[in-house]
Design an enzyme around this catalytic site. Sequence first.
Site, PDB file in Angstrom:
ATOM      1  CG  ASN A 199      26.128  24.593 -10.126  1.00  0.00           C
ATOM      2  OD1 ASN A 199      25.758  25.462  -9.364  1.00  0.00           O
ATOM      3  ND2 ASN A 199      27.213  24.711 -10.872  1.00  0.00           N
TER       4      ASN A 199
ATOM      5  CG  HIS B  25      23.582  27.397 -13.477  1.00  0.00           C
ATOM      6  ND1 HIS B  25      24.819  26.986 -13.035  1.00  0.00           N
ATOM      7  CD2 HIS B  25      23.127  26.393 -14.281  1.00  0.00           C
ATOM      8  CE1 HIS B  25      25.095  25.796 -13.544  1.00  0.00           C
ATOM      9  NE2 HIS B  25      24.080  25.412 -14.300  1.00  0.00           N
TER      10      HIS B  25
ATOM     11  CB  VAL C 123      29.045  21.540  -7.091  1.00  0.00           C
ATOM     12  CG1 VAL C 123      27.973  20.743  -6.351  1.00  0.00           C
ATOM     13  CG2 VAL C 123      28.532  22.952  -7.374  1.00  0.00           C
ATOM     14  CD  GLN C 124      31.852  18.468  -9.877  1.00  0.00           C
ATOM     15  OE1 GLN C 124      31.924  19.637  -9.500  1.00  0.00           O
ATOM     16  NE2 GLN C 124      31.471  18.128 -11.105  1.00  0.00           N
TER      17      GLN C 124
ATOM     18  CB  THR D 120      -3.629  -2.922  -0.278  1.00  0.00           C
ATOM     19  OG1 THR D 120      -4.895  -2.631  -0.880  1.00  0.00           O
ATOM     20  CG2 THR D 120      -2.795  -3.758  -1.227  1.00  0.00           C
ATOM     21  CG  ASP D 121      -9.122  -2.174   4.027  1.00  0.00           C
ATOM     22  OD1 ASP D 121      -9.331  -0.948   3.980  1.00  0.00           O
ATOM     23  OD2 ASP D 121      -9.598  -2.920   4.909  1.00  0.00           O
TER      24      ASP D 121
ATOM     25  CE  LYS E  83      -4.517   1.078   0.443  1.00  0.00           C
ATOM     26  NZ  LYS E  83      -5.602   0.496  -0.384  1.00  0.00           N
TER      27      LYS E  83
ATOM     28  NE  ARG F 169      30.885  28.345  -9.127  1.00  0.00           N
ATOM     29  CZ  ARG F 169      30.653  27.161  -9.689  1.00  0.00           C
ATOM     30  NH1 ARG F 169      30.144  27.092 -10.908  1.00  0.00           N
ATOM     31  NH2 ARG F 169      30.931  26.035  -9.050  1.00  0.00           N
TER      32      ARG F 169
ATOM     33  CG  PHE G 293      33.683  25.344 -12.411  1.00  0.00           C
ATOM     34  CD1 PHE G 293      34.163  24.209 -11.765  1.00  0.00           C
ATOM     35  CD2 PHE G 293      33.131  25.195 -13.670  1.00  0.00           C
ATOM     36  CE1 PHE G 293      34.083  22.950 -12.355  1.00  0.00           C
ATOM     37  CE2 PHE G 293      33.050  23.951 -14.274  1.00  0.00           C
ATOM     38  CZ  PHE G 293      33.522  22.825 -13.621  1.00  0.00           C
TER      39      PHE G 293
END
Length: 305
Positions: A260, A262, A233-234, A59-60, A13, A178, A161
């Site tokens: 990322n 922007h 970011v890595q 499932t009830d 469910k 940035r 970057f």
Amino acid sequence: MADGFKIDQRHGKSRVRVSRVWRRINGGDLIVEWNVDVSLYSDCLPAFTSGDNSAIVATDSIKNTVYVKAKECGEVISMEGFAILLARHFSSFYPQVSAAEVRIVEKPWERVVVDGRPHTHGFKLGTEMHTTEVTVKKCGALSLSSGIQKLSLLKTTQSGFEGFVRDQYTLLPETRERMVATEVMSSWRYSFQHISQVPSKPFCFTQRFQDVKKIMADTFFGSSDMGVYSPSVQNTLYLMAKAVLNKYSDIASIHLRMPNLHFLPLKLSSKENPDMVKFADDVYLPIDEPHGTIEATLSRMQSRM
């Protein structure tokens, strides 16, 4: 096997919504709202091959069990604890069920503060979603993970970057200045392999969720005055994951996905007037589509994830 075919099946469910209120806990009410998915791995192959439903758990019944078990939790229970409770019940109560998988997403109700004081029964909706996924087999074997969704983080500086691959299709300029923004989705797997290994009180999965969230955010931002420079970011993702594993030895692995998002510096120009308006790192165009997608899993050497 069925008629010469291999069949893998389960049933359950999904999107069972339940809310539980505990009254007068440390001077105020406490509320949780959970969206529960349950899947049962069971020996009910005849239901598929010959229409014999005698082994199917309706499932009830699964839905109603979620409500009943929530009612039975007279003391406050974490979302992970509730998922373990459900999975353990389904895998042990029904002889034909070999394993139960439970996924829960918690709606982020947060206590409001009025005139500097926490309200006893007032709540507002937050943003970050707490998640868990639990599988319990009939023998007690356990797989347990927690996670977070929609953790939005942004820095207006201290990001760059440079030195990336350039080819004939590259337009992106290199920069040491940035904005960087992301919406973190993360999940971490605990090292517990059997329900008997799960610590009892005072261990609290809810507090661990809050602590992991704080560690990831603190690593992303750095100190309040100087911050910390992010060359990509890595790299930031790796440092966030490493900080969690270094802090908590009972977390075997952690996965982070960090798009990322922007913020593009704006410049208004035309053919006749190429320098109509130049903005100096103060006006940006927020762009979330398309966006860069960075994700990785960091595991201890003995981790199976």
